[in-house]
Design an enzyme around this catalytic site. Structure first.
Site, PDB file in Angstrom:
ATOM      1  N   ILE A  64      10.144   0.436 -35.204  1.00  0.00           N
ATOM      2  CA  ILE A  64      10.949   1.658 -35.313  1.00  0.00           C
ATOM      3  C   ILE A  64      10.252   2.771 -34.551  1.00  0.00           C
ATOM      4  O   ILE A  64       9.043   2.980 -34.697  1.00  0.00           O
ATOM      5  CB  ILE A  64      11.231   2.042 -36.782  1.00  0.00           C
ATOM      6  CG1 ILE A  64      12.066   3.328 -36.829  1.00  0.00           C
ATOM      7  CG2 ILE A  64       9.954   2.183 -37.624  1.00  0.00           C
ATOM      8  CD1 ILE A  64      12.799   3.532 -38.137  1.00  0.00           C
ATOM      9  N   ALA A  65      11.032   3.464 -33.710  1.00  0.00           N
ATOM     10  CA  ALA A  65      10.470   4.491 -32.829  1.00  0.00           C
ATOM     11  C   ALA A  65      10.973   5.862 -33.244  1.00  0.00           C
ATOM     12  O   ALA A  65      12.037   6.300 -32.810  1.00  0.00           O
ATOM     13  CB  ALA A  65      10.835   4.186 -31.370  1.00  0.00           C
TER      14      ALA A  65
ATOM     15  N   GLY B 272       5.409  14.950 -28.833  1.00  0.00           N
ATOM     16  CA  GLY B 272       5.424  16.296 -29.407  1.00  0.00           C
ATOM     17  C   GLY B 272       6.016  16.370 -30.805  1.00  0.00           C
ATOM     18  O   GLY B 272       6.273  17.464 -31.307  1.00  0.00           O
TER      19      GLY B 272
ATOM     20  N   SER C 232       5.244  14.523 -37.884  1.00  0.00           N
ATOM     21  CA  SER C 232       5.782  14.814 -39.218  1.00  0.00           C
ATOM     22  C   SER C 232       7.166  15.451 -39.142  1.00  0.00           C
ATOM     23  O   SER C 232       8.041  15.159 -39.953  1.00  0.00           O
ATOM     24  CB  SER C 232       4.862  15.789 -39.952  1.00  0.00           C
ATOM     25  OG  SER C 232       3.529  15.399 -39.858  1.00  0.00           O
TER      26      SER C 232
ATOM     27  N   ILE D 266       3.831   3.527 -31.721  1.00  0.00           N
ATOM     28  CA  ILE D 266       4.845   2.615 -32.249  1.00  0.00           C
ATOM     29  C   ILE D 266       4.209   1.258 -32.588  1.00  0.00           C
ATOM     30  O   ILE D 266       3.775   0.512 -31.699  1.00  0.00           O
ATOM     31  CB  ILE D 266       6.029   2.447 -31.262  1.00  0.00           C
ATOM     32  CG1 ILE D 266       6.584   3.831 -30.879  1.00  0.00           C
ATOM     33  CG2 ILE D 266       7.112   1.561 -31.877  1.00  0.00           C
ATOM     34  CD1 ILE D 266       6.937   4.738 -32.067  1.00  0.00           C
TER      35      ILE D 266
ATOM     36  N   PRO E  21      11.032   6.840 -48.207  1.00  0.00           N
ATOM     37  CA  PRO E  21      10.266   6.634 -49.444  1.00  0.00           C
ATOM     38  C   PRO E  21       9.740   5.203 -49.591  1.00  0.00           C
ATOM     39  O   PRO E  21       8.598   4.991 -50.018  1.00  0.00           O
ATOM     40  CB  PRO E  21      11.279   6.984 -50.548  1.00  0.00           C
ATOM     41  CG  PRO E  21      12.195   7.957 -49.892  1.00  0.00           C
ATOM     42  CD  PRO E  21      12.323   7.485 -48.463  1.00  0.00           C
TER      43      PRO E  21
ATOM     44  N   GLU F 263       9.027   3.177 -47.158  1.00  0.00           N
ATOM     45  CA  GLU F 263       7.944   3.042 -46.169  1.00  0.00           C
ATOM     46  C   GLU F 263       6.656   3.637 -46.732  1.00  0.00           C
ATOM     47  O   GLU F 263       5.583   3.035 -46.659  1.00  0.00           O
ATOM     48  CB  GLU F 263       8.344   3.756 -44.875  1.00  0.00           C
ATOM     49  CG  GLU F 263       7.205   3.820 -43.879  1.00  0.00           C
ATOM     50  CD  GLU F 263       7.616   4.284 -42.488  1.00  0.00           C
ATOM     51  OE1 GLU F 263       8.831   4.429 -42.239  1.00  0.00           O
ATOM     52  OE2 GLU F 263       6.717   4.498 -41.669  1.00  0.00           O
TER      53      GLU F 263
HETATM   54  C1  LIG Z   1      -1.612   3.265 -36.921  1.00  0.00           C
HETATM   55  C2  LIG Z   1      -0.348   4.068 -36.789  1.00  0.00           C
HETATM   56  C3  LIG Z   1       0.879   3.426 -36.712  1.00  0.00           C
HETATM   57  C4  LIG Z   1       2.062   4.160 -36.563  1.00  0.00           C
HETATM   58  N1  LIG Z   1       3.254   3.502 -36.449  1.00  0.00           N
HETATM   59  C5  LIG Z   1       4.380   4.221 -36.188  1.00  0.00           C
HETATM   60  C6  LIG Z   1       5.615   3.549 -35.959  1.00  0.00           C
HETATM   61  O1  LIG Z   1       5.714   2.316 -36.024  1.00  0.00           O
HETATM   62  N2  LIG Z   1       6.705   4.292 -35.670  1.00  0.00           N
HETATM   63  C7  LIG Z   1       6.651   5.651 -35.582  1.00  0.00           C
HETATM   64  O2  LIG Z   1       7.683   6.261 -35.313  1.00  0.00           O
HETATM   65  N3  LIG Z   1       5.493   6.319 -35.796  1.00  0.00           N
HETATM   66  C8  LIG Z   1       4.358   5.644 -36.100  1.00  0.00           C
HETATM   67  N4  LIG Z   1       3.166   6.292 -36.310  1.00  0.00           N
HETATM   68  C9  LIG Z   1       3.134   7.759 -36.203  1.00  0.00           C
HETATM   69  C10 LIG Z   1       3.096   8.446 -37.544  1.00  0.00           C
HETATM   70  O3  LIG Z   1       4.335   8.350 -38.171  1.00  0.00           O
HETATM   71  C11 LIG Z   1       2.668   9.887 -37.252  1.00  0.00           C
HETATM   72  O4  LIG Z   1       1.306   9.869 -36.913  1.00  0.00           O
HETATM   73  C12 LIG Z   1       2.927  10.786 -38.420  1.00  0.00           C
HETATM   74  O5  LIG Z   1       4.296  11.013 -38.572  1.00  0.00           O
HETATM   75  C13 LIG Z   1       2.216  12.144 -38.246  1.00  0.00           C
HETATM   76  O6  LIG Z   1       2.567  12.725 -37.047  1.00  0.00           O
HETATM   77  P1  LIG Z   1       1.454  13.259 -36.029  1.00  0.00           P
HETATM   78  O7  LIG Z   1       0.413  12.221 -35.844  1.00  0.00           O
HETATM   79  O8  LIG Z   1       2.168  13.771 -34.807  1.00  0.00           O
HETATM   80  O9  LIG Z   1       0.785  14.467 -36.777  1.00  0.00           O
HETATM   81  P2  LIG Z   1       1.345  16.000 -36.969  1.00  0.00           P
HETATM   82  O10 LIG Z   1       2.755  15.928 -37.400  1.00  0.00           O
HETATM   83  O11 LIG Z   1       1.057  16.668 -35.649  1.00  0.00           O
HETATM   84  O12 LIG Z   1       0.418  16.475 -38.073  1.00  0.00           O
HETATM   85  C14 LIG Z   1      -0.958  16.805 -37.851  1.00  0.00           C
HETATM   86  C15 LIG Z   1      -1.521  17.337 -39.148  1.00  0.00           C
HETATM   87  O13 LIG Z   1      -0.808  18.526 -39.562  1.00  0.00           O
HETATM   88  C16 LIG Z   1      -0.284  18.365 -40.869  1.00  0.00           C
HETATM   89  N5  LIG Z   1       1.034  19.000 -40.929  1.00  0.00           N
HETATM   90  C17 LIG Z   1       2.119  18.721 -40.159  1.00  0.00           C
HETATM   91  N6  LIG Z   1       3.145  19.519 -40.497  1.00  0.00           N
HETATM   92  C18 LIG Z   1       2.725  20.300 -41.509  1.00  0.00           C
HETATM   93  C19 LIG Z   1       3.341  21.321 -42.282  1.00  0.00           C
HETATM   94  N7  LIG Z   1       4.596  21.685 -42.083  1.00  0.00           N
HETATM   95  N8  LIG Z   1       2.590  21.912 -43.248  1.00  0.00           N
HETATM   96  C20 LIG Z   1       1.309  21.556 -43.464  1.00  0.00           C
HETATM   97  N9  LIG Z   1       0.675  20.600 -42.747  1.00  0.00           N
HETATM   98  C21 LIG Z   1       1.371  19.975 -41.790  1.00  0.00           C
HETATM   99  C22 LIG Z   1      -0.185  16.859 -41.097  1.00  0.00           C
HETATM  100  O14 LIG Z   1      -0.263  16.528 -42.473  1.00  0.00           O
HETATM  101  C23 LIG Z   1      -1.403  16.352 -40.328  1.00  0.00           C
HETATM  102  O15 LIG Z   1      -2.563  16.446 -41.101  1.00  0.00           O
HETATM  103  C24 LIG Z   1       1.991   5.580 -36.497  1.00  0.00           C
HETATM  104  C25 LIG Z   1       0.758   6.231 -36.594  1.00  0.00           C
HETATM  105  C26 LIG Z   1      -0.412   5.487 -36.731  1.00  0.00           C
HETATM  106  C27 LIG Z   1      -1.710   6.229 -36.804  1.00  0.00           C
END
Ligand SMILES: Cc1cc2nc3c(=O)[nH]c(=O)nc-3n(C[C@H](O)[C@H](O)[C@H](O)COP(=O)(O)OP(=O)(O)OC[C@H]3O[C@@H](n4cnc5c(N)ncnc54)[C@H](O)[C@@H]3O)c2cc1C
Length: 254
Positions: free
Chosen positions: A103-104, A109, A112, A137, A221, A223
């Site tokens: 899932i992508a 950019g 979360s 991904i 949830p 996931e």
């Molecule tokens: C091993 C691994 C596998 C993954 N597999 C997938 C996958 O299969 N598919 C996919 O789509 N994604 C995948 N991901 C991505 C994962 O879903 C994201 O890393 C996650 O959603 C967090 O996004 P980010 O890394 O951009 O961090 P950010 O969103 O940039 O967050 C950085 C920090 O800021 C904090 N933060 C963010 N927003 C707020 C807020 N509003 N208030 C307070 N704090 C905040 C976060 O808690 C975090 O500590 C994977 C990641 C990893 C590490």
């Protein structure tokens, strides 16, 4: 796990992926899509059974095989939102290991804050034409079926998002980028993906156009829960290993 997973740890870590044949062996053993109904090739069991598999995997210290993404997450998007035809077409292959799911959501950019997804899917006749970039991904190397979160409307935020399944084999405009070198989970094929004019049949839309964000909120949830189950099991395994090790060391010191 002891027979098929443990002996392969170093090799999978070096290759940044598990063997393709391992997916099929897991399918033959009935471990894939265990909580998907039997009529679609699944095990007809429950989330509790997915949890047991995740726990047993964590117990042996494996962090390479991304079955949680495949079975507990992607298969459930298809099961929850797919048409009867889509379920019949994709789920049996996922249960056998012939099709690996991913899932992508995440983009360079957008992590979360999924409402900021910029990947765009433009309707062109019987197809969506998808342009954008994804990162982190899981199953990025193996994936045959990729649920893409893309913006199909002009609405800002969550309103214009949709889920579209890309069948990646021979798909023009689909490109795999770097395998990411992480601080852990070295055996996982966590990867960048790029879409450039990628044409996907309009019939591969999951559910209703524009409902993608609500669909994500419905599935995330489960996931988060399976990740927590695996995390708790891994922590328990680490404590058990540590106790066994210090007792062994203590004996040799005395
Ligand atoms: C091993 C691994 C596998 C993954 N597999 C997938 C996958 O299969 N598919 C996919 O789509 N994604 C995948 N991901 C991505 C994962 O879903 C994201 O890393 C996650 O959603 C967090 O996004 P980010 O890394 O951009 O961090 P950010 O969103 O940039 O967050 C950085 C920090 O800021 C904090 N933060 C963010 N927003 C707020 C807020 N509003 N208030 C307070 N704090 C905040 C976060 O808690 C975090 O500590 C994977 C990641 C990893 C590490």
């Amino acid at each position: 796990m002891a027979k098929e997973v443990v002996p392969n740890q170093e090799r999978w870590a070096a290759a940044h992926m598990v063997d393709r044949e391992f997916w099929r062996a897991a399918g033959r053993a009935g471990l894939l899509c265990i909580s998907i109904p039997e009529e679609y090739g699944g095990g007809g069991a429950t989330f509790a059974h997915e949890a047991v598999i995740a726990e047993e995997q964590a117990r042996v210290g494996d962090d390479a095989w991304a079955n949680m993404v495949h079975s507990t997450i992607v298969a459930h998007y298809i099961n929850a939102f797919g048409t009867e035809e889509q379920k019949q077409r994709w789920l049996p292959g996922m249960a056998s290991g012939d099709l690996v799911g991913a899932i992508a959501m995440t983009e360079p950019g957008t992590g979360s804050d999924l409402q900021s997804v910029r990947t765009r899917a433009r309707r062109d006749g019987d197809h969506y034409v998808i342009d954008g970039a994804k990162t982190f991904i899981s199953n990025g190397t193996h994936c045959d079926l990729l649920v893409v979160v893309a913006r199909t409307g002009d609405d800002e935020g969550g309103k214009g998002l949709s889920l579209i399944v890309a069948e990646t084999e021979g798909l023009e405009g689909f490109e795999r980028g770097r395998v990411l070198d992480k601080i852990g989970q070295h055996g996982q094929d966590t990867r960048e993906l790029f879409f450039s004019g990628m044409r996907v049949p309009a019939g591969n839309l999951l559910g209703t156009q524009g409902r993608g964000f609500a669909q994500l909120m419905q599935q995330l949830p489960q996931e988060r829960l399976i990740i927590a189950v695996a995390g708790a099991a891994a922590a328990t395994a680490a404590v058990r290993e540590t106790i066994a090790y210090v007792k062994e060391r203590g004996r040799s010191v005395r």
